[in-house]
Design an enzyme around this catalytic site. Structure first.
Site, PDB file in Angstrom:
ATOM      1  N   ASP A   1     -49.345   3.066  33.266  1.00  0.00           N
ATOM      2  CA  ASP A   1     -49.874   2.586  34.546  1.00  0.00           C
ATOM      3  C   ASP A   1     -48.910   3.009  35.668  1.00  0.00           C
ATOM      4  OD1 ASP A   1     -50.520   1.056  36.775  1.00  0.00           O
ATOM      5  OD2 ASP A   1     -50.768  -0.808  35.665  1.00  0.00           O
TER       6      ASP A   1
ATOM      7  N   LYS B   1     -40.706   9.807  48.111  1.00  0.00           N
ATOM      8  CA  LYS B   1     -41.977  10.420  47.693  1.00  0.00           C
ATOM      9  C   LYS B   1     -41.663  11.625  46.803  1.00  0.00           C
ATOM     10  CE  LYS B   1     -45.813  13.098  48.082  1.00  0.00           C
ATOM     11  NZ  LYS B   1     -45.972  14.510  47.700  1.00  0.00           N
TER      12      LYS B   1
ATOM     13  N   HIS C   1     -42.454  26.488  48.513  1.00  0.00           N
ATOM     14  CA  HIS C   1     -43.668  25.688  48.486  1.00  0.00           C
ATOM     15  C   HIS C   1     -44.888  26.525  48.797  1.00  0.00           C
ATOM     16  CE1 HIS C   1     -44.209  21.119  49.297  1.00  0.00           C
ATOM     17  NE2 HIS C   1     -44.276  21.426  48.030  1.00  0.00           N
TER      18      HIS C   1
ATOM     19  N   GLU D   1     -49.963  18.804  42.509  1.00  0.00           N
ATOM     20  CA  GLU D   1     -49.206  19.479  43.574  1.00  0.00           C
ATOM     21  C   GLU D   1     -48.453  20.685  43.022  1.00  0.00           C
ATOM     22  OE1 GLU D   1     -47.079  16.820  46.209  1.00  0.00           O
ATOM     23  OE2 GLU D   1     -45.585  18.347  46.642  1.00  0.00           O
TER      24      GLU D   1
HETATM   25  C1  MEV Z   1     -43.203  16.872  49.087  1.00  0.00           C
HETATM   26  O1  MEV Z   1     -44.227  16.519  48.162  1.00  0.00           O
HETATM   27  C2  MEV Z   1     -41.927  16.100  48.812  1.00  0.00           C
HETATM   28  C3  MEV Z   1     -40.784  16.363  49.802  1.00  0.00           C
HETATM   29  O2  MEV Z   1     -41.217  16.070  51.129  1.00  0.00           O
HETATM   30  C4  MEV Z   1     -39.644  15.447  49.397  1.00  0.00           C
HETATM   31  C5  MEV Z   1     -38.492  15.436  50.370  1.00  0.00           C
HETATM   32  O3  MEV Z   1     -38.685  15.682  51.592  1.00  0.00           O
HETATM   33  O4  MEV Z   1     -37.372  15.108  49.912  1.00  0.00           O
HETATM   34  C6  MEV Z   1     -40.376  17.800  49.800  1.00  0.00           C
END
Ligand code: MEV
Length: 419
Positions: free
Chosen positions: A272, A256, A370, A69
């Protein structure tokens, strides 16, 4: 890339062969891959980059990160630079105790069985250690047992069962195989002592006795942007954390983001990552409510305080670590001396990644940074190669329309103009 590799070789004292391994895609040979898994047909590669600027417990680190990513590596490096200005990150890790479980069903008298197991604690530990004597020689081994009774009245939904936990200090290894060997070895004795039938004998991935914690304390002036004061950014960050702590829909996304950093560091280390993922999310729900993995608060001096604690079942030996040439190299690059030190770096990267994500979300919004990085991937998908990737990516960002059809049309226009 060549310049980076030259600087890295100097910094981490890499040999020509090691630099060559880094530059050869994946570095794993087909022969090695064929020995590692069944029905092998090739090698799936990921970009490997360096998280820079990390100051952790007063020591400098560069942290290799394997991730597909865009923006993850840039984000953690920029946060590490900011936190370095506030004295860096602090991290610690507990003793490393893994848990093996033995499930016993059809136990005639659960209380009596539990007391028999407790009476024979030392023998069970001894038997477990006899099954893997080399671990004890290295200073580790089985150290304790615990007995749990599940599905007791009045709340029972399923038939009652007894579960024996064997606690094992696995030293530098993640230790799944050692623990599994030990619980299989003691299972017949457990069956005899309890009078029940032993079913599962397996490691638990919920390693709540092997956790690592990262902290940072950031004074508000370091948080200010052109639009918001440092105090405003701090308070907005805390509110973002409170949102994640209160709402599962937000918590999963917030976490995430944490795992974007954690997984990248775990994968690069050859460990792992499914074990770390499984344990991390369960830990975020350990009080029965799934919430934020990180915690952001304000201290008496008005500083922003960040904290992340996660189970960290990683090792510096075992599994594919000694087989995978890149796992060996990443260990050399970080300069870590133990699994505990590695686990500290990983939680720091997770905290940094979460900070980067929520800071962007509460200020500019995530898309600005991003999409600028995403533009390069779009240019490549459209067919741009070499220096054309950055040219088309730059045009995409300038156009404000960062999507694949715009990338296609910009590339076509460029090619027509050139011809
Ligand atoms: C994207 O890979 C991760 C985010 O969505 C985490 C978040 O919203 O805190 C930007």
């Amino acid at each position: 890339m060549d310049q980076r590799l030259a600087i890295l070789a100097d910094f981490a004292d890499l040999t020509h062969e090691e630099v060559a391994a880094l530059s050869s895609q994946g570095a794993l040979t087909l022969e090695q891959a064929d020995k590692m898994v069944e029905n092998a047909i090739g090698i799936y590669s990921l970009p490997l980059g360096l998280g820079l600027n990390f100051l952790i417990n007063d020591k400098d680190y560069v942290i290799p990160l394997a991730v597909e990513e865009p923006s993850v590596i840039a984000a953690v490096s920029s946060v590490a630079k900011l936190v370095r200005g506030a004295g860096g990150f602090h991290a610690e890790a507990t003793e490393r105790r893994m848990i093996g479980q033995v499930q016993v069903v059809n136990v005639p008298n659960l209380e009596q069985a539990a007391s028999e197991l407790a009476k024979n604690r030392d023998d069970l530990i001894k038997q477990a250690n006899n099954a893997h004597p080399s671990l004890q020689k290295r200073g580790g081994g089985a150290v304790d047992i615990a007995v749990r009774l599940l599905n007791q009245e009045p709340k029972a939904v399923f038939p009652p069962m007894l579960v024996l936990h064997l606690l094992v200090d696995t030293q530098e290894a993640m230790g799944a195989n050692m623990v599994n060997t030990m619980v299989e070895a003691i299972a017949p004795t457990v069956a005899e002592l309890t009078g029940g039938d032993v079913h599962l004998r397996i490691l638990s991935n919920f390693v709540d006795e092997c956790v690592a914690t990262a902290h940072c304390v950031i004074p508000p002036p370091l948080l200010a942007t052109s639009e918001y004061s440092g105090e405003e950014v701090r308070d907005r960050l805390i509110s973002a954390y409170q949102f994640a702590a209160s709402d599962i829909y937000r918590a999963v996304t917030h976490n995430k983001g944490v795992m974007n950093g954690v997984d990248a560091a775990v994968i690069a280390s050859g460990n792992d990552w499914r074990a770390v993922e499984a344990a991390a999310h369960a830990y975020a729900a350990r009080d029965g409510h799934y919430g934020s993995m990180t915690r952001w608060t304000v201290d008496y001096d008005g500083n922003l305080c960040g904290e992340l604690t996660l189970p960290m079942p990683v090792g510096t030996v075992g599994g594919s670590i000694k087989v995978h040439p890149i796992a060996q190299l990443t260990q050399k690059i970080t300069g870590i001396k133990s699994a505990r030190e590695l686990s500290q770096l990983i939680v720091v990267v997770g905290l940094a990644q979460n900070f980067a994500a929520i800071k962007a979300l509460v200020t500019d919004g995530i898309q600005k940074g991003h999409m600028a990085l995403q533009a390069r991937s779009l240019a490549m998908v459209a067919g741009a190669t070499g220096s054309l990737v950055d040219i088309i990516a730059g045009q995409l960002v300038a156009s404000g329309e960062i999507n694949s059809s715009k990338a296609d049309s910009l590339l076509k226009e460029y090619t027509v103009k050139k011809s």
